[in-house]
Design a protein around this motif. Structure first.
Motif, PDB file in Angstrom:
ATOM      1  N   SER A  43       0.837  -1.208   0.000  1.00 11.42           N
ATOM      2  CA  SER A  43       0.000   0.000   0.000  1.00 11.42           C
ATOM      3  C   SER A  43       0.866   1.249   0.000  1.00 11.42           C
ATOM      4  O   SER A  43       0.516   2.259  -0.626  1.00 11.42           O
ATOM      5  CB  SER A  43      -0.928   0.007   1.213  1.00 11.42           C
ATOM      6  N   SER A  47       0.811   4.201  -2.821  1.00 11.18           N
ATOM      7  CA  SER A  47       0.540   5.587  -2.416  1.00 11.18           C
ATOM      8  C   SER A  47       1.487   6.586  -3.061  1.00 11.18           C
ATOM      9  O   SER A  47       1.232   7.789  -3.021  1.00 11.18           O
ATOM     10  CB  SER A  47       0.611   5.724  -0.893  1.00 11.18           C
ATOM     11  N   LEU A 226     -14.073  10.563  -0.534  1.00  9.35           N
ATOM     12  CA  LEU A 226     -14.404   9.303   0.144  1.00  9.35           C
ATOM     13  C   LEU A 226     -14.467   8.118  -0.824  1.00  9.35           C
ATOM     14  O   LEU A 226     -14.072   7.006  -0.477  1.00  9.35           O
ATOM     15  CB  LEU A 226     -15.736   9.442   0.884  1.00  9.35           C
ATOM     16  N   CYS A 228     -12.701   7.542  -3.263  1.00 10.87           N
ATOM     17  CA  CYS A 228     -11.350   7.110  -3.643  1.00 10.87           C
ATOM     18  C   CYS A 228     -10.826   6.010  -2.724  1.00 10.87           C
ATOM     19  O   CYS A 228      -9.855   5.330  -3.074  1.00 10.87           O
ATOM     20  CB  CYS A 228     -10.387   8.298  -3.624  1.00 10.87           C
ATOM     21  N   ILE A 229     -11.444   5.829  -1.562  1.00 10.48           N
ATOM     22  CA  ILE A 229     -11.016   4.754  -0.662  1.00 10.48           C
ATOM     23  C   ILE A 229     -11.353   3.392  -1.272  1.00 10.48           C
ATOM     24  O   ILE A 229     -10.466   2.539  -1.399  1.00 10.48           O
ATOM     25  CB  ILE A 229     -11.632   4.944   0.734  1.00 10.48           C
ATOM     26  N   GLY A 353      -7.398  11.736  -1.376  1.00 10.87           N
ATOM     27  CA  GLY A 353      -8.317  10.607  -1.290  1.00 10.87           C
ATOM     28  C   GLY A 353      -7.636   9.266  -1.503  1.00 10.87           C
ATOM     29  O   GLY A 353      -7.820   8.322  -0.725  1.00 10.87           O
ATOM     30  N   ILE A 356      -5.205   8.262   1.371  1.00 11.50           N
ATOM     31  CA  ILE A 356      -5.931   7.641   2.487  1.00 11.50           C
ATOM     32  C   ILE A 356      -6.393   6.230   2.096  1.00 11.50           C
ATOM     33  O   ILE A 356      -6.280   5.278   2.870  1.00 11.50           O
ATOM     34  CB  ILE A 356      -7.138   8.500   2.892  1.00 11.50           C
ATOM     35  N   GLY A 357      -6.906   6.108   0.867  1.00 12.07           N
ATOM     36  CA  GLY A 357      -7.440   4.835   0.399  1.00 12.07           C
ATOM     37  C   GLY A 357      -6.406   3.723   0.372  1.00 12.07           C
ATOM     38  O   GLY A 357      -6.675   2.602   0.832  1.00 12.07           O
ATOM     39  N   VAL A 360      -5.631   2.643   3.980  1.00  9.13           N
ATOM     40  CA  VAL A 360      -6.713   1.837   4.553  1.00  9.13           C
ATOM     41  C   VAL A 360      -6.738   0.447   3.920  1.00  9.13           C
ATOM     42  O   VAL A 360      -6.887  -0.567   4.614  1.00  9.13           O
ATOM     43  CB  VAL A 360      -8.073   2.544   4.362  1.00  9.13           C
ATOM     44  N   PRO A 384     -14.799  -2.421   1.110  1.00  9.66           N
ATOM     45  CA  PRO A 384     -15.042  -1.354   0.132  1.00  9.66           C
ATOM     46  C   PRO A 384     -16.466  -1.355  -0.408  1.00  9.66           C
ATOM     47  O   PRO A 384     -16.989  -0.292  -0.775  1.00  9.66           O
ATOM     48  CB  PRO A 384     -14.014  -1.630  -0.969  1.00  9.66           C
TER      49      PRO A 384
END
Length: 411
Positions: A43, A47, A226, A228-229, A353, A356-357, A360, A384
């Motif tokens: 992740s 990112s 949101l 984009c998570i 977004g 953060i996604g 998570v 998701p």
């Protein structure tokens, strides 16, 4: 536009997205199988796209728009990218790999805006001409995925033998070619007035923050961040998921999503005019929920059709939300904040977004690790799906429907 320029721009777009699709789709699988990376490390690698998106406006706004021709900066960035991709091909552990992928994404993300600038500069009517050029980018992404599966780099034996590293060598060569080719592209001089000082606020599109005073735009802005998570789950987990459960040619099959994107891009104007912005956005978010439920309960055997359907929903997921959102943003911004508002949405989605996604997604995926390179994918995909459904409900409840003039929804 003459045929030579049309060919040059089409080849530029093809290579631009061939390069991205040629390594990014299989990144999670490569890191897990070949560099023994954890889900959290994977992740972190994904990112880097977000950090590139956050830094890109500085390169475009403070350098490309003011001092140098866009095609020259495009060439330099891709030549730098070719070197970094080659070093990534030679990497043997994640600690060595990470700074290279971070540097590469900082170099690559600005090129997405630069290829558009070079294209628009040659067009008299971008609304009619750009789609023909841009579609070659989607073709490039599809071809990259098909090549990887055709060469069996993503097959079970290929993954075990470390053949996925050759994706970096392949796109390194393509990046070097595009870098050199860029210097032959039509001249695209800087457009900004160098005598006028541009603030960091304007460069990042933050001068459009005043639009958030509008309740509807604020709701759309929050929903964009949101959503984009769950989007990050798709980018980060789909290829490793398909590989892990034994689906043949996973990278090639994922190109169905890009083909779907082309189809629904053509259908979007009709849907937008027939049902309006709010229902179009809701359809896009609902598609995210359905997609992840299909992933959760499908398998590589008799239920593989569920996985294929989930991949094919990419066109609705992406086009109906993000492309519609760009149109809506343009409508709300008016002439004063057109560029700034688009920059703000890009920064908020692909920057904040997605950042953060990916974080998570990494935490949740790692939490459901059931064995060596094995996961409880059913539970992972439920997260998701539920989150996208919650965002859809919030948007449906708090976004007040509004009419957009037909002239404002031309694609």
């Amino acid at each position: 536009m003459n045929k030579l320029i049309r060919f040059q721009l089409s080849l530029m777009m093809f290579l631009e997205f061939f390069i991205w699709g040629g390594w990014f789709v299989t990144l999670g699988t490569y890191l897990g199988y070949n560099l023994e990376a954890t889900d959290v490390q994977i992740s972190t690698a994904f990112s880097t796209q977000s950090w590139g998106a956050i830094i890109a406006p500085f390169i475009i706004g403070l350098i490309a728009d003011r001092f140098f021709n866009a095609e020259r900066i495009l060439g330099i960035l891709h030549l730098v990218g070719a070197v970094l991709l080659y070093l990534m091909y030679q990497s043997t552990d994640f600690i060595e790999f990470y700074p290279l992928v971070l540097g590469y994404m900082i170099a690559y993300m600005p090129t997405l805006a630069l290829v558009n600038s070079v294209s628009f500069n040659q067009m008299k009517d971008p609304a009619k001409e750009f789609s023909f050029i841009r579609v070659f980018g989607t073709v490039g992404w599809i071809v990259a995925g098909l090549v990887i599966s055709w060469l069996s780099w993503d097959a079970a034996e290929g993954r075990q033998d470390g053949l996925l590293k050759y994706t970096f060598l392949m796109v390194s060569i393509a990046s070097a070619f595009l870098g050199l080719f860029s210097f032959t592209l039509p001249k695209t001089p800087p457009t900004a007035d160098r005598s006028k000082k541009v603030s960091i606020v304007e460069t990042l599109g933050l001068d459009a923050l005043g639009l958030l005073k509008d309740r509807n735009f604020l709701m759309f802005f929050v929903a964009s961040v949101l959503i984009c998570i769950p989007l990050a789950f798709y980018y980060q987990n789909t290829n490793p998921f398909l590989s892990e459960i034994g689906v043949d040619n996973p990278t090639g099959l994922m190109t169905i999503g890009q083909a779907s994107e082309v189809l629904f891009m053509l259908l979007l104007p009709f849907f937008f005019k027939r049902f309006g912005f709010k229902l179009t956005i809701i359809a896009g978010m609902l598609a995210w929920t359905i997609r992840y439920l299909l992933f959760a309960y499908g398998d590589s055997g008799e239920l593989i059709f569920m996985l294929l359907t989930g991949i094919a929903l990419h066109g609705i997921c992406y086009d109906f939300f993000f492309v519609s959102g760009q149109i809506y943003t343009d409508f709300k911004a008016g002439s004063k904040y057109k560029s700034s508002a688009q920059g703000l949405i890009t920064l908020a989605t692909y920057g904040v977004g997605m950042l953060i996604g990916f974080y998570v997604a990494g935490l949740i995926t790692n939490a459901y690790l059931t064995g060596e390179k094995m996961h409880d994918w059913e539970t992972i995909w439920i997260y998701p799906a539920a989150f996208a459904f919650l965002v859809m409900l919030l948007f449906a409840l708090f976004f007040k429907n509004e009419k957009i003039d037909k002239k404002d929804i031309e694609i």
